[in-house]
Write a protein that holds these residues in place. Structure first.
Motif, PDB file in Angstrom:
ATOM      1  N   THR A 227      -2.958  -3.378   5.408  1.00  0.00           N
ATOM      2  CA  THR A 227      -1.872  -3.076   6.263  1.00  0.00           C
ATOM      3  C   THR A 227      -1.675  -3.621   7.228  1.00  0.00           C
ATOM      4  OG1 THR A 227      -2.560  -0.934   7.346  1.00  0.00           O
ATOM      5  CG2 THR A 227      -2.233  -0.615   5.520  1.00  0.00           C
TER       6      THR A 227
ATOM      7  N   LEU B  37       0.383  -7.117   6.559  1.00  0.00           N
ATOM      8  CA  LEU B  37       1.774  -6.852   6.510  1.00  0.00           C
ATOM      9  C   LEU B  37       2.786  -6.766   7.607  1.00  0.00           C
ATOM     10  CD1 LEU B  37       4.353  -6.496   4.782  1.00  0.00           C
ATOM     11  CD2 LEU B  37       3.361  -3.244   4.854  1.00  0.00           C
TER      12      LEU B  37
ATOM     13  N   ASN C 235       3.086  -9.714   9.704  1.00  0.00           N
ATOM     14  CA  ASN C 235       4.248 -10.071   8.978  1.00  0.00           C
ATOM     15  C   ASN C 235       5.478  -9.919   9.402  1.00  0.00           C
ATOM     16  OD1 ASN C 235       3.553 -12.608   7.328  1.00  0.00           O
ATOM     17  ND2 ASN C 235       2.514 -10.786   6.219  1.00  0.00           N
TER      18      ASN C 235
ATOM     19  N   VAL D  29      10.744  -4.815   5.187  1.00  0.00           N
ATOM     20  CA  VAL D  29       9.521  -3.971   4.861  1.00  0.00           C
ATOM     21  C   VAL D  29      10.495  -3.191   3.823  1.00  0.00           C
ATOM     22  CG1 VAL D  29       7.293  -2.493   4.761  1.00  0.00           C
ATOM     23  CG2 VAL D  29       7.374  -4.339   6.029  1.00  0.00           C
TER      24      VAL D  29
ATOM     25  N   GLU E   9       7.138   0.345   0.732  1.00  0.00           N
ATOM     26  CA  GLU E   9       6.171   0.259   1.532  1.00  0.00           C
ATOM     27  C   GLU E   9       5.558   0.703   2.746  1.00  0.00           C
ATOM     28  OE1 GLU E   9       6.019  -4.819   0.228  1.00  0.00           O
ATOM     29  OE2 GLU E   9       7.532  -3.961   1.465  1.00  0.00           O
TER      30      GLU E   9
ATOM     31  N   LYS F 181       3.176  -5.391  -3.087  1.00  0.00           N
ATOM     32  CA  LYS F 181       2.603  -7.559  -2.546  1.00  0.00           C
ATOM     33  C   LYS F 181       2.489  -8.163  -3.803  1.00  0.00           C
ATOM     34  CE  LYS F 181      -0.228  -8.146  -0.166  1.00  0.00           C
ATOM     35  NZ  LYS F 181      -1.502  -7.533   0.334  1.00  0.00           N
TER      36      LYS F 181
END
Length: 306
Positions: free
Chosen positions: A122, A125, A128, A136, A140, A306
């Motif tokens: 997490t 993510l 990112n 996102v 997600e 993912k």
């Protein structure tokens, strides 16, 4: 590894290969999670995190040196830029992450520690999103919310056992998970170029040297003299909770792919919870099971996306 992943998606794997890969991945996840149990046992001998991690790396370093030398001989030489990057990755991904993790284990239960570390995907993510502006999807965000609700549930439950200690330990382990997330982000392109085994061996050598230097800078050499039980537990920590899981995970990824191997690794937090109860006497409550379930569901859904 990319070619293997493509082949796996092109044709179904034989049942024996899948079962072997899953077994290796599960065993590796359980062994890696057991390091928290071993650390708790080592703390009973009144050693600190600096000494614990120094012994862990001292016993595992010869194996990683051997792999690094082997890969150095069969692979092309690294550029100076790659050497500096590997040094940085080793310091952030294994030295800092491991040190913060063992610091946290001095204050919190092994069940909570494993759940916080399990949030690493997490953090990848979220980094990112913030740094690389990745978009996102709602599903997600829902998976993230489930995972963090589970952590909050277990965290609040554990606060009853000592608020200050639980908060401090959780912050240390949170820092460990965050530093490992940065390591994962930094290794993506390098893994494709120089190979995962070579990268891990080099990074672990850097981490081991850093841990040993830290020990000799902060502790007297006399701290190396410990009861026999400390040496045996440290050997278990190095061989069965460090070296074996690294190579077992790679073997599993080669057989069944990274996605399936990572999903099989979800057994880790569950095994830690029950091993903590069996070996350390840490109680298992309905709240802990519910929180663990939420985290596992959240991470599973995120891995599917993912």
């Amino acid at each position: 590894m990319t070619d293997a992943a493509s082949a796996n998606s092109a044709a179904p794997l034989p049942r024996a290969t899948v079962l072997a890969g899953l077994s290796i991945a599960i065993a590796g996840a359980v062994l890696f999670s057991t390091k928290a149990i071993v650390a708790k046992l080592l703390y009973r001998y009144h050693i600190d995190a600096v000494t614990l991690i120094a012994f862990r790396m001292l016993f595992s370093l010869p194996v990683f040196i051997a792999v690094a030398v082997w890969k150095m001989r069969v692979g092309p030489p690294l550029s100076s830029q790659d050497r500096w990057r590997i040094t940085g990755l080793g310091l952030v991904g294994y030295y800092l992450s491991s040190y913060l993790d063992f610091l946290g284990l001095q204050h919190i239960s092994v069940g909570l520690e494993r759940l916080i570390l399990f949030l690493t995907p997490t953090f990848v993510l979220l980094i990112n999103v913030m740094v690389f502006k990745r978009r996102v999807r709602p599903a997600e965000w829902a998976a993230l919310a489930l995972a963090y609700c589970g952590i909050v549930l277990v965290f609040v439950h554990d606060l009853a056992g000592g608020a200050g200690s639980t908060v401090l330990g959780s912050l240390f382990v949170l820092g460990s998970a965050l530093s490992y997330a940065f390591y994962l982000l930094g290794t993506g392109e390098m893994v494709r170029r120089i190979g995962s085994l070579r990268l891990v061996a080099y990074a672990m050598c850097v981490s081991s040297v850093a841990c040993l230097l830290q020990f000799f800078l902060l502790r007297p050499a006399s701290m190396l003299v410990q009861p026999a039980e400390v040496y045996w537990l440290s050997l278990v920590n190095a061989v069965f909770c460090t070296v074996f899981p690294v190579f077992m995970t790679m073997a599993a990824v080669q057989r069944i792919g990274a996605a399936t191997a990572s999903q099989a690794g979800m057994i880790g937090p569950v095994s830690t919870l029950f091993l903590g109860a069996l070996i350390l006497g840490e109680p298992i409550t309905g709240v802990q099971l519910a929180g663990t379930g939420l985290v596992l569901i959240g991470i599973y859904l995120l891995s599917l996306k993912k």
